[in-house]
Write a protein that holds these residues in place. Sequence first.
Motif, short mmCIF file in Angstrom:
data_model
loop_
_atom_site.label_atom_id
_atom_site.label_comp_id
_atom_site.label_asym_id
_atom_site.label_seq_id
_atom_site.Cartn_x
_atom_site.Cartn_y
_atom_site.Cartn_z
N VAL A 1 0.84 -1.19 0.00
CA VAL A 1 0.00 0.00 0.00
C VAL A 1 0.87 1.24 0.00
CG1 VAL A 1 -1.81 1.23 1.23
CG2 VAL A 1 -1.81 -1.25 1.21
N MET A 2 0.84 1.97 -1.09
CA MET A 2 1.57 3.23 -1.19
C MET A 2 0.60 4.37 -0.91
SD MET A 2 4.45 1.95 -1.98
CE MET A 2 5.23 0.58 -2.85
N LEU A 3 0.99 5.28 -0.07
CA LEU A 3 0.07 6.32 0.35
C LEU A 3 0.07 7.48 -0.62
CD1 LEU A 3 0.52 6.28 4.19
CD2 LEU A 3 -1.23 5.21 2.80
N MET A 4 -0.48 7.23 -1.79
CA MET A 4 -0.68 8.29 -2.76
C MET A 4 -1.92 9.06 -2.33
SD MET A 4 1.81 7.25 -4.62
CE MET A 4 1.69 8.30 -6.06
N GLY A 5 -1.82 10.29 -2.06
CA GLY A 5 -2.98 11.04 -1.60
C GLY A 5 -3.32 10.75 -0.16
N GLU B 1 -9.47 -9.40 5.27
CA GLU B 1 -8.20 -8.70 5.49
C GLU B 1 -8.44 -7.21 5.49
OE1 GLU B 1 -5.20 -9.83 2.68
OE2 GLU B 1 -5.66 -11.97 2.85
N LEU B 2 -7.75 -6.53 6.40
CA LEU B 2 -7.85 -5.08 6.55
C LEU B 2 -6.53 -4.64 7.15
CD1 LEU B 2 -9.86 -2.53 6.69
CD2 LEU B 2 -10.19 -3.21 9.08
N GLY B 3 -5.90 -3.62 6.58
CA GLY B 3 -4.64 -3.21 7.17
C GLY B 3 -3.92 -2.11 6.42
N LEU B 4 -2.86 -1.61 7.02
CA LEU B 4 -2.00 -0.59 6.43
C LEU B 4 -0.57 -0.90 6.83
CD1 LEU B 4 -2.00 2.17 4.84
CD2 LEU B 4 -1.90 3.27 7.09
N ASN B 5 0.31 -1.00 5.85
CA ASN B 5 1.71 -1.33 6.17
C ASN B 5 2.51 -0.08 6.48
OD1 ASN B 5 1.33 -0.64 3.48
ND2 ASN B 5 2.92 -1.99 2.69
N THR B 6 3.64 -0.29 7.14
CA THR B 6 4.50 0.81 7.55
C THR B 6 5.88 0.62 6.93
OG1 THR B 6 5.18 -0.38 9.56
CG2 THR B 6 3.28 1.06 9.74
N CYS B 7 6.26 1.57 6.09
CA CYS B 7 7.59 1.54 5.47
C CYS B 7 7.83 2.92 4.88
CB CYS B 7 7.69 0.46 4.40
SG CYS B 7 6.66 0.72 2.94
N ALA B 8 9.03 3.17 4.40
CA ALA B 8 9.39 4.50 3.90
C ALA B 8 8.46 4.97 2.80
CB ALA B 8 10.83 4.49 3.41
N GLU B 9 8.07 4.04 1.90
CA GLU B 9 7.20 4.42 0.79
C GLU B 9 5.74 4.07 1.05
OE1 GLU B 9 9.13 0.43 -0.46
OE2 GLU B 9 9.50 2.12 0.87
N CYS B 10 5.42 3.60 2.26
CA CYS B 10 4.05 3.22 2.61
C CYS B 10 3.48 4.23 3.59
CB CYS B 10 4.03 1.82 3.20
SG CYS B 10 4.90 0.58 2.23
N GLY B 11 3.21 3.82 4.81
CA GLY B 11 2.70 4.73 5.82
C GLY B 11 3.62 4.75 7.02
N THR B 12 3.53 5.80 7.80
CA THR B 12 4.28 5.85 9.06
C THR B 12 3.53 5.03 10.11
OG1 THR B 12 3.13 7.78 9.95
CG2 THR B 12 5.02 8.19 8.47
N GLU B 13 4.20 4.75 11.22
CA GLU B 13 3.54 4.02 12.29
C GLU B 13 2.40 4.83 12.89
OE1 GLU B 13 6.43 2.57 15.06
OE2 GLU B 13 7.24 1.12 13.63
N VAL C 1 11.82 -7.45 7.77
CA VAL C 1 10.70 -6.55 7.52
C VAL C 1 10.86 -5.93 6.13
CG1 VAL C 1 9.48 -4.50 8.28
CG2 VAL C 1 10.44 -6.07 9.97
N THR C 2 9.86 -6.11 5.30
CA THR C 2 9.80 -5.52 3.97
C THR C 2 8.47 -4.80 3.84
OG1 THR C 2 8.71 -7.40 2.91
CG2 THR C 2 11.13 -7.51 3.12
N PRO C 3 8.25 -4.04 2.77
CA PRO C 3 6.93 -3.42 2.61
C PRO C 3 5.78 -4.43 2.68
CG PRO C 3 8.47 -2.39 1.11
CD PRO C 3 9.22 -3.54 1.76
N ASP C 4 5.98 -5.62 2.14
CA ASP C 4 4.93 -6.62 2.14
C ASP C 4 4.75 -7.31 3.49
OD1 ASP C 4 4.23 -6.15 -0.46
OD2 ASP C 4 5.33 -7.86 -1.29
N THR C 5 5.72 -7.18 4.38
CA THR C 5 5.62 -7.86 5.69
C THR C 5 5.59 -6.89 6.85
OG1 THR C 5 8.03 -8.09 5.95
CG2 THR C 5 6.88 -9.85 4.75
N SER C 6 5.25 -5.62 6.57
CA SER C 6 5.28 -4.60 7.63
C SER C 6 3.88 -4.15 8.05
CB SER C 6 6.09 -3.39 7.16
OG SER C 6 5.48 -2.77 6.04
N PHE C 7 2.89 -5.05 7.89
CA PHE C 7 1.52 -4.73 8.29
C PHE C 7 1.28 -4.99 9.77
CE2 PHE C 7 1.03 -5.18 3.75
CZ PHE C 7 -0.07 -4.41 3.39
#
Length: 367
Positions: free
Chosen positions: A20-24, A292-304, A337-343
Amino acid sequence: MHGGAHDPARKPRLPRRRTVMLMGAGALGAATVATRAAAGPVPADAPTAEAGSVAETSPLRRFGFLIEQPAEVPPEMVAQSMDEVTALGMGWVRFGIAAVSAVTSWDAPDGGIDFAPEALQKVSDAIDAAHAHGLKVCLMIIDVYPIAEASEEHFVLKMRQFWTHLGRELGSRADTIQIFNEPDGAHYRTFTDVGNPPTTAYLTELAGRLVLAREVIRAVAPDARITTNIFGYPVDTEMERRWHRVLDILSPGLDLITVDAYPQLDVEDIEDLPHKLGRLAERYGKPVSVGELGLNTCAECGTEDQQAAAYGMYTDALRDSVAESVFFYQLRDGDPVTPDTSFGVISRDGSVRKPAWDALAQRSRPV
């Protein structure tokens, strides 16, 4: 080893994930939650839970988490995960049984399937532990016979054997059973992309497989409730139309309608999700679940902190919805931890909780 020439690349993704990339992401605006600014070690006074202690009055009883596959990790890790879920006042866990652990030979000399009793016992023990914690279980049986060149007749024979055995061993004790994983996005047998939208021919074939799975499992576990999860990203009006098109064909073989939903930080999509679920319940006349419901945390995803704010909004929106169960993906981060495993809302080893855990804990208290 699996019988026959098994290609390890041909395996179901458990589950298939959107990074999940936080575009907008500005749709969140100034929404915040009272939480720690960053994750840290679990404090000594953090909430704990004893077995069977999920409060009947918890506002989050309909929620749960995907946890690790019990046959793949030490039982202490599974127990800790259930403690974390019950500490949050949640009422469900979702976990799978992987053929790579449960099956020693798909084509045994006697024509059947050889299973690994120790793997099945670990899953059985996990179901018992969940019920002892006061948790309901969604058991994921998503693997299929892996020999690509097998005839259709042989594939069906093997799936009948696979579903019959797991249904007999585990089916009567799981509260729901998920067959396949987002099979409207990846082919249930080859795990290749089926196109968007999937063809009517493919969906009709898939519907037949779900009817077969339900028939076979209920023959040995008459009360089993069968579902499959449908792709859900983004969660907009077009996705709702897609859900209806897919489920109009698949629903006859399902006891429970399950959709995955990843609204990111879009306030409008979050607020409309309960209405979308209500329309599903009305359209099909069956219980509804969010798989499934969630938001991942990574530099290009979302912050914690964004994840924490999102999880607060998700629970606020869905705790009074028609959904009988809502599963966050997932309890623990991966390793590495990768973008796909940081949910996750806790670290892989359970020593660190993210702010999202605190946001959920705040909402678990009866109002």
